[in-house]
Design an enzyme around this catalytic site. Sequence first.
Site, PDB file in Angstrom:
ATOM      1  CE1 TYR A 281      -2.338   2.486   8.417  1.00 52.41           C
ATOM      2  CE2 TYR A 281      -1.288   1.109  10.073  1.00 52.41           C
ATOM      3  CZ  TYR A 281      -1.492   1.446   8.746  1.00 52.41           C
ATOM      4  OH  TYR A 281      -0.845   0.731   7.763  1.00 52.41           O
TER       5      TYR A 281
ATOM      6  CE  LYS B 196     -24.442  -7.689  -1.211  1.00 50.80           C
ATOM      7  NZ  LYS B 196     -25.369  -6.574  -1.016  1.00 50.80           N
TER       8      LYS B 196
ATOM      9  CG  ASP C 172      -3.705   7.702  -4.617  1.00 52.38           C
ATOM     10  OD1 ASP C 172      -3.746   8.708  -3.905  1.00 52.38           O
ATOM     11  OD2 ASP C 172      -2.988   6.717  -4.366  1.00 52.38           O
TER      12      ASP C 172
ATOM     13  CE  LYS D   4      -4.576  -0.092   6.748  1.00 55.80           C
ATOM     14  NZ  LYS D   4      -4.637  -0.403   5.317  1.00 55.80           N
TER      15      LYS D   4
ATOM     16  NE  ARG E  93       5.950   4.598   5.536  1.00 56.81           N
ATOM     17  CZ  ARG E  93       5.160   3.965   4.690  1.00 56.81           C
ATOM     18  NH1 ARG E  93       4.862   2.698   4.875  1.00 56.81           N
ATOM     19  NH2 ARG E  93       4.668   4.587   3.650  1.00 56.81           N
TER      20      ARG E  93
ATOM     21  CG  ASP F 163     -11.725  10.450  -0.121  1.00 58.97           C
ATOM     22  OD1 ASP F 163     -11.906   9.339   0.419  1.00 58.97           O
ATOM     23  OD2 ASP F 163     -11.337  11.456   0.492  1.00 58.97           O
TER      24      ASP F 163
ATOM     25  CE  LYS G  65     -15.687  11.012   8.357  1.00 55.21           C
ATOM     26  NZ  LYS G  65     -15.826  12.403   7.886  1.00 55.21           N
ATOM     27  CB  THR G  66      -9.125   6.342   4.630  1.00 52.97           C
ATOM     28  OG1 THR G  66      -9.225   7.723   4.286  1.00 52.97           O
ATOM     29  CG2 THR G  66      -8.423   5.604   3.512  1.00 52.97           C
TER      30      THR G  66
ATOM     31  CG  LEU H 231     -14.913   3.547  -7.726  1.00 56.87           C
ATOM     32  CD1 LEU H 231     -14.721   4.932  -8.350  1.00 56.87           C
ATOM     33  CD2 LEU H 231     -13.538   2.951  -7.397  1.00 56.87           C
TER      34      LEU H 231
HETATM   35  N1  LIG Z   1       4.516   0.251   3.658  1.00 55.61           N
HETATM   36  C1  LIG Z   1       4.343  -0.509   4.722  1.00 55.61           C
HETATM   37  O1  LIG Z   1       5.312  -0.818   5.417  1.00 55.61           O
HETATM   38  C2  LIG Z   1       2.972  -1.023   5.079  1.00 55.61           C
HETATM   39  C3  LIG Z   1       2.866  -1.859   6.191  1.00 55.61           C
HETATM   40  C4  LIG Z   1       1.609  -2.323   6.542  1.00 55.61           C
HETATM   41  C5  LIG Z   1       0.509  -2.007   5.796  1.00 55.61           C
HETATM   42  N2  LIG Z   1       0.634  -1.207   4.706  1.00 55.61           N
HETATM   43  C6  LIG Z   1      -0.581  -0.863   3.978  1.00 55.61           C
HETATM   44  O2  LIG Z   1      -0.342  -0.864   2.585  1.00 55.61           O
HETATM   45  C7  LIG Z   1      -1.087   0.184   1.979  1.00 55.61           C
HETATM   46  C8  LIG Z   1      -0.163   1.073   1.170  1.00 55.61           C
HETATM   47  O3  LIG Z   1       0.798   1.655   2.023  1.00 55.61           O
HETATM   48  P1  LIG Z   1       1.980   2.574   1.488  1.00 55.61           P
HETATM   49  O4  LIG Z   1       3.161   2.300   2.318  1.00 55.61           O
HETATM   50  O5  LIG Z   1       2.076   2.441   0.024  1.00 55.61           O
HETATM   51  O6  LIG Z   1       1.441   4.009   1.900  1.00 55.61           O
HETATM   52  P2  LIG Z   1       1.269   5.341   1.038  1.00 55.61           P
HETATM   53  O7  LIG Z   1       0.859   6.418   1.960  1.00 55.61           O
HETATM   54  O8  LIG Z   1       2.473   5.554   0.185  1.00 55.61           O
HETATM   55  O9  LIG Z   1       0.085   4.954   0.058  1.00 55.61           O
HETATM   56  C9  LIG Z   1      -1.269   5.088   0.407  1.00 55.61           C
HETATM   57  C10 LIG Z   1      -1.997   5.629  -0.807  1.00 55.61           C
HETATM   58  O10 LIG Z   1      -3.393   5.737  -0.499  1.00 55.61           O
HETATM   59  C11 LIG Z   1      -3.858   7.002  -0.944  1.00 55.61           C
HETATM   60  N3  LIG Z   1      -5.023   7.363  -0.133  1.00 55.61           N
HETATM   61  C12 LIG Z   1      -5.044   7.681   1.184  1.00 55.61           C
HETATM   62  N4  LIG Z   1      -6.302   7.954   1.582  1.00 55.61           N
HETATM   63  C13 LIG Z   1      -7.088   7.795   0.482  1.00 55.61           C
HETATM   64  C14 LIG Z   1      -8.472   7.919   0.241  1.00 55.61           C
HETATM   65  N5  LIG Z   1      -9.319   8.261   1.220  1.00 55.61           N
HETATM   66  N6  LIG Z   1      -8.942   7.699  -1.015  1.00 55.61           N
HETATM   67  C15 LIG Z   1      -8.087   7.353  -2.017  1.00 55.61           C
HETATM   68  N7  LIG Z   1      -6.765   7.208  -1.844  1.00 55.61           N
HETATM   69  C16 LIG Z   1      -6.275   7.419  -0.610  1.00 55.61           C
HETATM   70  C17 LIG Z   1      -2.691   7.936  -0.763  1.00 55.61           C
HETATM   71  O11 LIG Z   1      -2.792   9.118  -1.524  1.00 55.61           O
HETATM   72  C18 LIG Z   1      -1.531   7.031  -1.204  1.00 55.61           C
HETATM   73  O12 LIG Z   1      -1.320   7.092  -2.589  1.00 55.61           O
HETATM   74  C19 LIG Z   1      -1.812   0.934   3.086  1.00 55.61           C
HETATM   75  O13 LIG Z   1      -3.144   0.468   3.168  1.00 55.61           O
HETATM   76  C20 LIG Z   1      -1.048   0.549   4.324  1.00 55.61           C
HETATM   77  O14 LIG Z   1      -1.850   0.570   5.462  1.00 55.61           O
HETATM   78  C21 LIG Z   1       1.847  -0.704   4.348  1.00 55.61           C
END
Ligand SMILES: NC(=O)c1ccc[n+]([C@@H]2O[C@H](COP(=O)([O-])OP(=O)(O)OC[C@H]3O[C@@H](n4cnc5c(N)ncnc54)[C@H](O)[C@@H]3O)[C@@H](O)[C@H]2O)c1
Length: 313
Positions: free
Chosen positions: A147, A107, A35, A151, A188, A60, A93-94, A65
């Site tokens: 976003y 892979k 993270d 995705k 949210r 990141d 980018k993420t 990695l």
């Molecule tokens: N919570 C929901 O309702 C929901 C719905 C649809 C999809 N998702 C997906 O589930 C996943 C988790 O969501 P969440 O609700 O826990 O959100 P969150 O923001 O709590 O968690 C995301 C985590 O990713 C980390 N992160 C962000 N960019 C990063 C990077 N470049 N490198 C490393 N770490 C990085 C953040 O620090 C955080 O810990 C996400 O991919 C999100 O798109 C969540």
Amino acid sequence: MSARKKVLVTGGAGFVGSHLCDRLMADGFDVLCVDNFYTGNRDNIIDLIDNPHFEMMRHDVTFPLYVEVDEIFNLACPASPIHYQLDPVQTTKTSVHGAINMLGLAKRTGAKILQASTSEVYGDPEVHPQTEDYLGNVNPIGPRGCYDEGKRCAETLFFDYHRQYGTNIRVARIFNTYGPRMHPDDGRVVSNFIVQALRDKPITIYGDGSQTRSFCYVSDLIDGLMALMETSDDVTGPVNLGNPREMTIRELAEQIITMTGSKSELVEKPLPGDDPTQRCPDISRAKSQLGWSPAVALEDGLEKTIGYFKDTL
Ligand SMILES: NC(=O)c1ccc[n+]([C@@H]2O[C@H](COP(=O)([O-])OP(=O)(O)OC[C@H]3O[C@@H](n4cnc5c(N)ncnc54)[C@H](O)[C@@H]3O)[C@@H](O)[C@H]2O)c1
């Protein structure tokens, strides 16, 4: 060498990721949590930090990695509009570079990889409830595009790695999920309403509150993600994971006011751009392919979440 399976969770210090780490640890896996703490929080994983089977790495995912793992859950990505719109270029980018880097890792190591995709790939849907076959209605140049399109592109990459290199993939399309460890200020709807209700502050509803959402408690989602990872390799998804009980935003606000005994009043604010009017998963595929459906009633999930925010605020 440990006989325990080593599982990488990217975004493991976030809301969903930290619950997934808890579950994996309880199930006897070695967990590597990666993270960059953009929206994640060390407190979310504080109970795991000293466990020898848990490792935390600040990294990141937009950078490659090199680690040895058997399974990868790719969750890294800010998930709330407030956070993902702060730095939209980094958000794309993420999703995109993150997917390329994690797929590259899968892979190289032969690891199985699961992508946390989202119901946002359906955009503002014209089909209701949303099935996985629906191709979506996303505005590529709107404020949510960073976003949603990020995705969508990640899903494309997953399926191209699968077709081109035989990578063992799973794609989960996650619908609104709530529970303890949500960020109190990320805008949210569930966390927003609970925090406002507990503070007796006005509860902000965007539009007239007639837009619908469905809310899945986090432990149900984790069950679904685990089931998808563990199912047979011919199940790639995409699979919708969410709770099909649909309600209006206004109903949710009223329920939270009742459950918290709050004095808050509802106030209406203008709808943000590209806000979907309806959102509800068709979970037939998850039921038939994974034997999964959500088990936690909204009232029970809200009670736990309200309890969490009472303790933390
Ligand atoms: N919570 C929901 O309702 C929901 C719905 C649809 C999809 N998702 C997906 O589930 C996943 C988790 O969501 P969440 O609700 O826990 O959100 P969150 O923001 O709590 O968690 C995301 C985590 O990713 C980390 N992160 C962000 N960019 C990063 C990077 N470049 N490198 C490393 N770490 C990085 C953040 O620090 C955080 O810990 C996400 O991919 C999100 O798109 C969540």
